[in-house]
Design an enzyme around this catalytic site. Structure first.
Site, PDB file in Angstrom:
ATOM      1  N   HIS A   1      36.527  71.763  58.248  1.00 56.75           N
ATOM      2  CA  HIS A   1      37.095  70.337  58.212  1.00 56.75           C
ATOM      3  C   HIS A   1      36.263  69.179  58.629  1.00 56.75           C
ATOM      4  O   HIS A   1      36.766  68.069  58.932  1.00 56.75           O
ATOM      5  CB  HIS A   1      38.633  70.160  58.509  1.00 56.75           C
ATOM      6  CG  HIS A   1      39.564  71.014  57.650  1.00 56.75           C
ATOM      7  ND1 HIS A   1      39.365  71.545  56.505  1.00 56.75           N
ATOM      8  CD2 HIS A   1      40.702  71.861  58.141  1.00 56.75           C
ATOM      9  CE1 HIS A   1      40.439  72.353  56.129  1.00 56.75           C
ATOM     10  NE2 HIS A   1      40.983  72.285  57.209  1.00 56.75           N
TER      11      HIS A   1
ATOM     12  N   HIS B   1      45.474  67.424  52.843  1.00 55.96           N
ATOM     13  CA  HIS B   1      46.067  68.693  53.610  1.00 55.96           C
ATOM     14  C   HIS B   1      47.274  68.467  53.919  1.00 55.96           C
ATOM     15  O   HIS B   1      47.764  68.738  54.897  1.00 55.96           O
ATOM     16  CB  HIS B   1      45.115  68.916  54.958  1.00 55.96           C
ATOM     17  CG  HIS B   1      45.071  70.327  55.316  1.00 55.96           C
ATOM     18  ND1 HIS B   1      46.315  70.857  55.468  1.00 55.96           N
ATOM     19  CD2 HIS B   1      44.060  71.024  55.584  1.00 55.96           C
ATOM     20  CE1 HIS B   1      45.866  72.111  55.761  1.00 55.96           C
ATOM     21  NE2 HIS B   1      44.691  72.323  55.843  1.00 55.96           N
TER      22      HIS B   1
ATOM     23  N   GLU C   1      45.579  72.461  48.339  1.00 53.61           N
ATOM     24  CA  GLU C   1      44.346  71.666  48.734  1.00 53.61           C
ATOM     25  C   GLU C   1      43.401  71.761  47.897  1.00 53.61           C
ATOM     26  O   GLU C   1      42.646  72.726  47.609  1.00 53.61           O
ATOM     27  CB  GLU C   1      43.759  71.686  50.078  1.00 53.61           C
ATOM     28  CG  GLU C   1      44.662  72.054  51.215  1.00 53.61           C
ATOM     29  CD  GLU C   1      44.135  73.005  52.457  1.00 53.61           C
ATOM     30  OE1 GLU C   1      43.102  72.899  52.687  1.00 53.61           O
ATOM     31  OE2 GLU C   1      44.690  74.002  52.774  1.00 53.61           O
TER      32      GLU C   1
END
Length: 345
Positions: A105, A179, A309
């Site tokens: 991420h 997310h 996502e």
């Protein structure tokens, strides 16, 4: 339709504002400029009762202290980059490691933990907020100064549209996604394993033991990942002990770059439905496998929510067979995802 604002605390010595987007039916979406984050989404069930369907916290502090990316805009690169490195034009870029030997991420203090600037959007057929962030050259190891925009809009059709765009002054890799953790029965209502999902995908990405893609595409047919017809999320979840549930990237049918259906989830009890359309090539299904049920997860436990996502494929910078995430000066990345909320009889 209208936009309401309220203070939501302070982060990095900057004020954080909570924006409430209200359509003409009184259905609300709440966002904030810390992490360009989606907070509550209040939509009706089949009896017209409103409930928030997105896991979130009541205050700013848990977002600042560290959280499971509840509603966050994730970047510079969502999901995983293997061995936290990639090469552009012969130059290797070591990235910040934050997930075993890999990057997840975008590294530490990534886009989800930054204060974005914000500008309300008031149009004839929608309201929204445009968030902007400048990520400096070298941020978490990534080359180039990147200017990112995350735009949320809400309309009378209960469509939440997310538009991500980015530019750079040096070649770099960018992969932005939202997310959010959904429970269509209402956040805090318990398990989401009884939700019924359909995913518009015939293939998913093959991964190694660290969930880094191998470059191979696997067919969903004959596997627990086959959601081509409506199937309860929990029906085959026990067949995935290694990941404790779903944490897999699907190859969305159709032409990447065009807005097309990606999936639909229905909660039979409340009747609420969530349809997703996207321009992105992939969609990660994550069934909140690691939520602990304590204050750090707003009381939500494992499988009490699901994430869909929309994104480019994980580790795309190291997989030339995947659609490229390379962004060059003079180019603009733009990806759109629509979350359409409805009710089934």
């Amino acid at each position: 339709m209208m936009i309401e604002t309220a203070p939501f605390g302070t982060a990095d010595d900057q004020p954080i504002t909570r924006y409430t987007l209200v359509n003409s039916k009184g259905h609300r979406v709440h966002v904030m400029n810390f992490g360009a984050t989606l907070l509550e989404v209040e939509v009706p069930d089949r009896d017209g009762q409103l409930a928030n369907v997105n896991l979130c916290f009541d205050s700013l502090e848990p977002y600042v202290q560290g959280h499971p990316y509840f509603g966050s805009t994730v970047g510079r690169f969502c999901n995983r980059i293997g061995n936290a490195t990639f090469t552009i034009d012969g130059t290797e870029y070591p990235l910040v490691v934050n997930h075993g030997k890999h990057q997840l991420h975008g590294g530490k203090k990534n886009f989800s933990y930054q204060v974005w600037s914000a500008e309300p959007i008031q149009a004839s057929d929608h309201v929204g907020v445009r968030f902007e962030l400048t990520s400096p050259d070298g941020d978490n190891g990534f080359p180039g100064t990147v200017h990112a925009i995350a735009e949320y809009t809400w309309n009378d059709a209960d469509e939440l549209k997310l538009t991500y765009s980015a530019t750079t002054d040096k070649p770099t890799h960018v992969n932005l996604c939202n997310h959010s953790y959904w429970n269509l029965g209402g956040a805090g209502s318990g398990t989401a394993k009884d939700h019924v999902a359909t995913i518009e995908a015939d293939h998913f990405l093959d991964v190694d033991d660290d969930l880094i893609p191998t470059g191979k595409l696997n067919e969903v047919a004959g596997t627990p990942l086959d959601f081509r017809s409506p199937t309860e999320l929990g029906k085959r979840i026990d067949q995935l002990p290694a990941t404790k549930g779903y944490d897999h990237c699907y190859v969305v049918r159709g032409q990447a770059g065009t807005l097309r259906p990606a999936g639909i989830v229905v909660d039979p009890d409340s009747g609420r439905s969530l349809e997703i359309e996207t321009t992105q090539p992939g969609m990660q299904l994550y069934t909140a496998n690691h939520l602990g049920g304590g204050p750090g997860t707003a009381g939500a436990a494992s499988h009490d929510a699901f994430c869909l996502e929309t994104q480019h494929y994980p580790d795309a910078p190291n997989k030339p067979e995947f659609k490229s995430t390379l962004l060059n000066p003079g180019e603009t990345l733009k990806e759109v995802t629509i979350h359409r909320f409805g009710v089934r009889p």
